[in-house]
Design an enzyme around this catalytic site. Structure first.
Site, PDB file in Angstrom:
ATOM      1  N   CYS A 267     -10.228 -19.421   3.933  1.00 38.04           N
ATOM      2  CA  CYS A 267      -8.765 -19.364   3.855  1.00 38.04           C
ATOM      3  C   CYS A 267      -8.080 -20.679   4.205  1.00 38.04           C
ATOM      4  O   CYS A 267      -7.495 -21.332   3.351  1.00 38.04           O
ATOM      5  CB  CYS A 267      -8.241 -18.246   4.760  1.00 38.04           C
ATOM      6  SG  CYS A 267      -8.636 -16.584   4.181  1.00 38.04           S
ATOM      7  N   LEU A 268      -8.141 -21.055   5.483  1.00 42.68           N
ATOM      8  CA  LEU A 268      -7.321 -22.176   5.948  1.00 42.68           C
ATOM      9  C   LEU A 268      -7.618 -23.503   5.260  1.00 42.68           C
ATOM     10  O   LEU A 268      -6.682 -24.265   4.981  1.00 42.68           O
ATOM     11  CB  LEU A 268      -7.447 -22.327   7.471  1.00 42.68           C
ATOM     12  CG  LEU A 268      -6.869 -21.177   8.292  1.00 42.68           C
ATOM     13  CD1 LEU A 268      -6.823 -21.546   9.760  1.00 42.68           C
ATOM     14  CD2 LEU A 268      -5.468 -20.811   7.819  1.00 42.68           C
TER      15      LEU A 268
END
Length: 425
Positions: A267-268
């Site tokens: 994600c990040l």
């Protein structure tokens, strides 16, 4: 939560990783027949043997699903023919800084010939606003000869899986849902209503797609803030960890984020760049907050290396030839997921300086273990035999008291160790 609708009896879930497998197991628990599709044959073979590679799914749960005949792991799309619902949970990585949607395109192209009237297709993979309607729908229509929103239903529901979270699992976490038409939304919401405690409908897939990017961009920017603050606080001689804990006592207007060696996972390191790319592509403008956050978080492994070199210099040692012990390799506590983990970049940098690298992380499987790094146990002997220790991931199964022994300096990136030899990030 409503009962399972009879029109949703067979579910095809494309992608059987950290997102797709929990969805598959929950659907089976709720009475669906699930065809779990994944092109990674090694992964399929493990699933057929009821060997789970996802922390939240046990071997016993897999065995029950297979034995009951409701779960069919396969690399063949044809086994999903006649599906009522298809959920796409494939990776959407960055390729040279640009969104790579080839996995979505491949999944859609393979599902399209299997589409029948009344079926529902849901995209869960992280992507930029517009993907569902501008990319997914045309592929499904061209490959099926059917019309989306008329003959079949399409929607987007961003995944919110947090591996290892015992409080907010797939069932407990509210599920954002959307559809390309009101009827599509109704079908998408009905399906997820049968799986989770609460659904949150939004007006179109674009809003749902942006929701996912907003959630992770918020985290990314705030982590970058405390990461840069940690660097400056160290230079100023201030204990940033104590300040963060004190600020966290404020019951309003503050949300606690902590620094670390970088960001990792699916994600990040990826999601905010999708948003930044779309803003640049559609509007011709730079998303400055995202680009600044990327710069700060991407360079945290470099800062870790700088601290390691400085600490070894104080011991009269060079990094070249020194034995460096990494404690924890996964990007996330109590997880075996090593995707985009900052430990991988740290290892790369240490190699460039000629360090001898050993590591401990019982959560990371052998086939995911980085090459050239010797696996060891967290023992007093290994700590004492190392020139420096870097605590990267603070798994609960690690006895961090072993790090508190004189002689070997420890760089603690998680503020979990103690002792005169421990230096906080």
């Amino acid at each position: 939560m409503i009962a399972m609708s009879q029109e949703f009896r067979t579910v095809a879930i494309v992608g059987q990783g950290y997102v797709g497998l929990p969805v598959a197991m929950r659907a089976i628990d709720q009475g669906y027949r699930v065809v779990g599709i994944d092109l990674d044959t090694r992964r399929i073979q493990m699933l057929e043997r009821a060997e789970s590679f996802v922390e939240d799914i046990s071997d016993a749960q897999l065995a029950r699903a297979i034995k009951g005949g409701r779960y069919i792991p396969t690399a063949e799309y044809g086994k999903a023919a006649g599906f009522d619902v298809a959920v796409i949970t494939v990776p959407t990585p960055l390729a040279e800084g640009l969104p790579d949607l080839s996995y979505i395109e491949s999944a859609a192209s393979s599902l399209a010939p299997l589409l029948t009237r009344g079926a529902t297709v849901v995209l869960e993979s992280t992507t930029y606003p517009g993907t569902t309607e501008e990319l997914l729908v045309p592929i499904l229509e061209n490959g099926s000869g059917l019309v989306a929103g008329v003959d079949f239903h399409v929607g987007y529901s961003p995944e919110r899986i947090d591996p290892g979270n015992k409080t907010w699992g797939f069932v407990e976490t509210p599920k954002v849902v959307s559809g390309i038409t009101p009827e599509s939304l109704q079908h998408v919401q009905s399906f997820y209503d049968s799986l989770v405690n609460r659904t949150v409908p939004v007006s179109s897939p674009k809003e749902a797609e942006l929701t996912k990017l907003l959630e992770n961009t918020f985290r990314h920017v705030n982590i970058a803030l405390v990461n840069e603050l940690a660097i400056f606080a160290h230079q100023l001689g201030v204990n940033v960890w104590e300040s963060i804990e004190a600020a966290g006592t404020k019951p309003f207007g503050f949300m606690k984020f902590t620094p670390g060696p970088g960001v990792g996972g699916h994600c990040l390191p990826v999601d905010p760049s999708y948003l930044s790319w779309q803003v640049r592509r559609k509007l011709g403008q730079n998303f400055r907050f995202v680009e600044l956050a990327n710069d700060v978080n991407n360079h945290m492994p470099d800062y870790v290396l700088q601290r390691v070199i400085a600490m070894l210099n104080q011991e009269g040692k060079a990094l070249n030839g020194s034995k460096v012990f990494l404690v924890g390799l996964a990007y996330k506590k109590n997880s075996g997921d090593i995707r985009e983990s900052p430990s991988l970049r740290i290892i790369e940098l240490l190699r460039e300086y000629g360090a001898d690298i050993v590591a401990v992380d019982d959560n990371v499987a052998d086939y995911r273990w980085p090459t050239g790094v010797r696996r060891v146990g967290l023992t007093s002997h290994e700590v004492g035999a190392s020139d420096i220790v870097i605590l990267v991931t603070d798994h609960d199964d690690l006895d961090l008291t072993v790090l508190d022994q004189p002689g070997t300096p420890v760089l603690d990136t998680k503020n979990r160790a103690s002792g005169v030899n421990v230096h906080q990030l």
